[in-house]
Scaffold this motif. Sequence first.
Motif, short mmCIF file in Angstrom:
data_model
loop_
_atom_site.label_atom_id
_atom_site.label_comp_id
_atom_site.label_asym_id
_atom_site.label_seq_id
_atom_site.Cartn_x
_atom_site.Cartn_y
_atom_site.Cartn_z
N LYS A 91 -0.11 63.38 -24.63
CA LYS A 91 -1.11 64.27 -25.24
C LYS A 91 -0.43 65.40 -26.01
CE LYS A 91 -4.47 63.38 -21.55
NZ LYS A 91 -5.18 63.96 -20.40
N LYS A 92 0.76 65.75 -25.56
CA LYS A 92 1.56 66.77 -26.26
C LYS A 92 2.92 66.18 -26.61
CE LYS A 92 0.08 71.33 -24.62
NZ LYS A 92 0.55 72.54 -23.90
N ALA A 141 3.65 56.30 -23.72
CA ALA A 141 3.12 57.27 -24.68
C ALA A 141 3.69 57.03 -26.07
CB ALA A 141 3.43 58.69 -24.21
N ASP A 182 6.37 55.91 -17.85
CA ASP A 182 5.15 56.59 -18.33
C ASP A 182 5.38 57.20 -19.71
OD1 ASP A 182 3.81 55.95 -16.03
OD2 ASP A 182 4.15 57.90 -15.06
N SER A 183 6.51 57.82 -19.89
CA SER A 183 6.84 58.44 -21.18
C SER A 183 6.95 57.39 -22.28
CB SER A 183 8.15 59.23 -21.05
OG SER A 183 8.52 59.80 -22.27
N PHE A 192 5.01 65.33 -23.39
CA PHE A 192 4.38 65.92 -22.21
C PHE A 192 2.97 65.35 -22.03
CE2 PHE A 192 7.33 69.02 -23.99
CZ PHE A 192 8.11 69.35 -22.88
N ASP A 193 2.48 65.47 -20.79
CA ASP A 193 1.08 65.11 -20.48
C ASP A 193 0.72 63.70 -20.95
OD1 ASP A 193 0.82 67.65 -19.41
OD2 ASP A 193 -0.03 68.50 -21.24
N GLY A 194 1.62 62.75 -20.65
CA GLY A 194 1.33 61.37 -21.00
C GLY A 194 1.15 61.13 -22.48
N ARG A 212 8.75 57.90 -14.17
CA ARG A 212 8.44 58.90 -15.22
C ARG A 212 8.91 58.40 -16.58
NH1 ARG A 212 10.50 62.63 -11.24
NH2 ARG A 212 12.46 62.82 -12.39
N LEU A 267 10.89 62.72 -20.30
CA LEU A 267 10.30 63.47 -21.42
C LEU A 267 10.76 62.94 -22.77
CD1 LEU A 267 10.85 67.08 -20.00
CD2 LEU A 267 8.75 65.71 -19.89
#
Length: 509
Positions: A318-319, A40, A36-37, A314-316, A33, A110
């Motif tokens: 997107k947010k 972004a 992934d964050s 959030f959401d990869g 996670r 996050l």
Amino acid sequence: MVTLTGQSLCMEQVKRILWENAAVVACGEAMARVADSRRAVEKIVSSQEIVYGITTGFGKFSDVLIAPDDVETLQLNLIRSHACGIGEPFPEEVSRLMLIFRANALLKGLSGVRPVVVERLIDLVNHRIHPVVPQQGSLGASGDLAPLSHLALVLLGEGEAFYQGEKMSGNDALMKAGLEPLVLTAKEGLALINGTQAMTAQGVLNYLHAEQLGFAADGIAALTMEGLKGITDAFEEEIHIARGYPEQTAVAKRIRDYLQNSQLTTRQGELRVQDAYSLRCIPQVHGASWQALGYVKEKLEIEMNAATDNPLIFDGGKKVISGGNFHGQPIAFAMDFLKIAVAEWANISERRIERLVNPQLNDLPPFLSSNPGLESGAMIMQYAAASLVSENKTLAHPASVDSIPSSANQEDHVSMGTIGSRHCAMIIANTTRVLATEWICAMQAADYRGVELLSPRTKKVYELGRTACASIFSDRIFHYDMERTASLIRSLGWNDTFIGLEKNTLMEA
């Protein structure tokens, strides 16, 4: 070994890390996670989107855009400029918990940091590199900026750290452990310092000490009951069930268990009909403090698993939302509540000390002196306890009701949670000494009553206490006795030492 997931850290695991030296590892799924964050964040930087804290300045400078070439300089400047802590450093245990809680928060995925940042925080824990973090200088929103900046400095090879108990430069500590300094990139400095980990770390340590102090308060009060020939009827189960608070009922049961088969307690009407409140209301007062501890534990366990930096991703990607999870109000309230709860253990303990030493309130020698008049006995012990209790009343004033604007009024309401957490630690230290004083006086009263008449369990409390404070046959420098006895309280796992004896001692009896 304790695995950090970002979601499941609890008090029992914290105890293992602090006191059993359990190693810490990051959960693989959580690290995925984090990765992934991070992707972004890198996308935001490469596309030059305007996102607070990633491509802009901080606080009042949120409208200042930062060029891609200046991203690393921005993060370094942030850490250095915000490292404005003042005063004595937090204990190493607090610094250790700050590292763990910050790593755990980042593992929620996050915050947008690289996995290596989490790895390095965990490396510091496992190599016992504890950043030197000054205690003062945090407003508790936007989190613990100054304390966490001092923590982050060590990741960069700057600042100071304790390495295996020795204080040295952050760079030397990393070198001795075979670790390389980090160079922070976009978002990482902000992610490291925007959080509540200083107040939470001190708060968790406060809770763990307060929990053991509560068990000590119950056991010492039981010994005092015998020193004053207390009435046991007030501890009968029915009266506490009738009120309905489980914590009150539990304290009453502990007192009954301690006093089982005592030859020094009385029943109502034998010597007097009722005891004073400081004896009769032990379950009600101690129990109420235990209720507060339950609330505090719940909030701390939420906070040690919370994402408290800003912005959150959030959401990869997107947010990317700017919010206020760094605001320490929940922990500020919890620490203020814990301050009051622990201070009350001292309040009622000091009143029991007074009943032990005041010849107008008992049939013991005045001030428990072996030669009253020529010798003062415990007279000034009670003075000292009263002084600490009075000091606690000042420290117990809620920090959370105060606020002061900062960052050109952008940050116009703050929690002062770290102040509350620090003051709570001071109250715990004072209360430990008050309870130590009661323990000394209760043991001396037992000497006059007859130690052989104590219950099996309170006799064990007496015998352990005598390892720190010998029986008093003449005046001496009682400071040393009080400090040794306080140290004994701090070092004991009181619950394991005495509460766990229940079955054995009842069988012996």
